[in-house]
Design a protein around this motif. Sequence first.
Motif, PDB file in Angstrom:
ATOM      1  N   LEU A 128      46.886  50.580 102.815  1.00 58.65           N
ATOM      2  CA  LEU A 128      47.154  51.324 104.040  1.00 58.65           C
ATOM      3  C   LEU A 128      47.318  52.791 103.630  1.00 58.65           C
ATOM      4  O   LEU A 128      48.042  53.088 102.681  1.00 58.65           O
ATOM      5  CB  LEU A 128      48.419  50.811 104.728  1.00 58.65           C
ATOM      6  N   ILE A 129      46.655  53.686 104.339  1.00 54.27           N
ATOM      7  CA  ILE A 129      46.549  55.076 103.893  1.00 54.27           C
ATOM      8  C   ILE A 129      47.530  55.993 104.618  1.00 54.27           C
ATOM      9  O   ILE A 129      47.625  55.978 105.847  1.00 54.27           O
ATOM     10  CB  ILE A 129      45.123  55.618 104.121  1.00 54.27           C
ATOM     11  N   ILE A 130      48.254  56.786 103.831  1.00 47.06           N
ATOM     12  CA  ILE A 130      49.064  57.884 104.366  1.00 47.06           C
ATOM     13  C   ILE A 130      48.576  59.165 103.702  1.00 47.06           C
ATOM     14  O   ILE A 130      48.543  59.253 102.474  1.00 47.06           O
ATOM     15  CB  ILE A 130      50.568  57.712 104.081  1.00 47.06           C
ATOM     16  N   TYR A 162      47.949  51.160 112.227  1.00 46.32           N
ATOM     17  CA  TYR A 162      48.167  49.891 111.529  1.00 46.32           C
ATOM     18  C   TYR A 162      49.129  48.979 112.292  1.00 46.32           C
ATOM     19  O   TYR A 162      49.744  48.082 111.708  1.00 46.32           O
ATOM     20  CB  TYR A 162      48.705  50.144 110.121  1.00 46.32           C
ATOM     21  N   ALA A 163      49.218  49.193 113.598  1.00 43.95           N
ATOM     22  CA  ALA A 163      50.135  48.396 114.419  1.00 43.95           C
ATOM     23  C   ALA A 163      49.808  46.907 114.347  1.00 43.95           C
ATOM     24  O   ALA A 163      50.701  46.058 114.460  1.00 43.95           O
ATOM     25  CB  ALA A 163      50.085  48.879 115.869  1.00 43.95           C
ATOM     26  N   HIS A 164      48.528  46.585 114.155  1.00 41.81           N
ATOM     27  CA  HIS A 164      48.114  45.177 114.101  1.00 41.81           C
ATOM     28  C   HIS A 164      48.480  44.518 112.772  1.00 41.81           C
ATOM     29  O   HIS A 164      48.371  43.294 112.635  1.00 41.81           O
ATOM     30  CB  HIS A 164      46.605  45.070 114.322  1.00 41.81           C
ATOM     31  N   ILE A 165      48.920  45.330 111.808  1.00 41.84           N
ATOM     32  CA  ILE A 165      49.282  44.809 110.486  1.00 41.84           C
ATOM     33  C   ILE A 165      50.788  44.842 110.262  1.00 41.84           C
ATOM     34  O   ILE A 165      51.367  43.894 109.717  1.00 41.84           O
ATOM     35  CB  ILE A 165      48.576  45.620 109.375  1.00 41.84           C
ATOM     36  N   LEU A 166      51.418  45.913 110.701  1.00 38.68           N
ATOM     37  CA  LEU A 166      52.848  46.110 110.460  1.00 38.68           C
ATOM     38  C   LEU A 166      53.690  45.174 111.332  1.00 38.68           C
ATOM     39  O   LEU A 166      53.240  44.720 112.391  1.00 38.68           O
ATOM     40  CB  LEU A 166      53.219  47.564 110.751  1.00 38.68           C
ATOM     41  N   PRO A 167      54.921  44.890 110.906  1.00 35.94           N
ATOM     42  CA  PRO A 167      55.802  44.033 111.709  1.00 35.94           C
ATOM     43  C   PRO A 167      56.056  44.623 113.096  1.00 35.94           C
ATOM     44  O   PRO A 167      56.059  45.848 113.273  1.00 35.94           O
ATOM     45  CB  PRO A 167      57.098  43.995 110.886  1.00 35.94           C
ATOM     46  N   THR A 168      56.260  43.780 114.058  1.00 39.48           N
ATOM     47  CA  THR A 168      56.565  44.227 115.418  1.00 39.48           C
ATOM     48  C   THR A 168      57.812  45.114 115.419  1.00 39.48           C
ATOM     49  O   THR A 168      58.809  44.801 114.774  1.00 39.48           O
ATOM     50  CB  THR A 168      56.802  43.012 116.336  1.00 39.48           C
ATOM     51  N   GLY A 169      57.719  46.216 116.141  1.00 38.84           N
ATOM     52  CA  GLY A 169      58.861  47.117 116.251  1.00 38.84           C
ATOM     53  C   GLY A 169      58.978  48.130 115.128  1.00 38.84           C
ATOM     54  O   GLY A 169      59.980  48.856 115.050  1.00 38.84           O
ATOM     55  N   THR A 170      57.949  48.216 114.283  1.00 40.29           N
ATOM     56  CA  THR A 170      58.020  49.154 113.153  1.00 40.29           C
ATOM     57  C   THR A 170      58.144  50.600 113.630  1.00 40.29           C
ATOM     58  O   THR A 170      58.987  51.358 113.139  1.00 40.29           O
ATOM     59  CB  THR A 170      56.780  49.016 112.249  1.00 40.29           C
ATOM     60  N   LYS A 171      57.329  50.979 114.604  1.00 41.61           N
ATOM     61  CA  LYS A 171      57.375  52.369 115.065  1.00 41.61           C
ATOM     62  C   LYS A 171      58.714  52.684 115.718  1.00 41.61           C
ATOM     63  O   LYS A 171      59.272  53.771 115.515  1.00 41.61           O
ATOM     64  CB  LYS A 171      56.234  52.639 116.043  1.00 41.61           C
TER      65      LYS A 171
END
Length: 246
Positions: free
Chosen positions: A8-10, A43-52
């Motif tokens: 995942l790129i930053i 990357y919302a489809h990869i990260l855990p729910t509620g990450t943002k």
Amino acid sequence: TPEHNTYLIIRLNFAEVAAGLDDYKDGLDNHCRLVFNFFCDIYAHILPTGTKEGLQQEPDAVSKLRFLCQKCQEVGKKIYLFIDEYDNFTNMILAHEEHLVRYRNQTHGEGYLRQFFNTIKGAAGNTLGRVFVTGVSPVTMDDLTSGFNIGTNYSLSPKFNEMAAFTEEKVRKMLDYYSSVLPFNHTTDELIKVMKPWYDNYCFAEKRYGKTTMYNSVMVLNFISNYIDNEYDIPDSMVETNIRID
């Protein structure tokens, strides 16, 4: 490679940090907030729910980076972190002596920039699978050494000597190609004879000196563009304005 498309790129660009040394923390926090929010979106489809939403609760760039590393670890993903112009604010030091104390505060002891690189160091090799940092001055990295002493400096590595410029062979191939599709008025040899005194003889690795010299890529491309725009005649100006300023 086995790691192809696994990171995942930053990408952080410190040239976009709108701040001086007296308010660098606020500027870095704001830049990272925008970049990290974008990271959560793509990357919302990869990260855990509620990450943002959880990210919004973290107060600054250092804690936000730690939070993202934790969330990526939860889903078994690693981050590839790019930092461009990490030393951008150092230019102010070189121009204004009065900033020296503020500079030392940022890069020594408990300075915020030092904390940021300490955080990267702590996660490197774990959640931060790869870190690639670019800049033009070694001053800042020297002062951050204990905060980020796990990196390898490839700037003067012989195997990368040809990475940032053109060999004469490449310039000739470029000229051969354009002359085959455009009505050039000069042969490749004639153009090389004109260009060589102006653009050749760059060398980035001492061990390559005398073996492989490089043509300045920006000025070569500028010359070819001007040559074409000038109806295939040698341009009057051989130096690209931006390079001359540098």
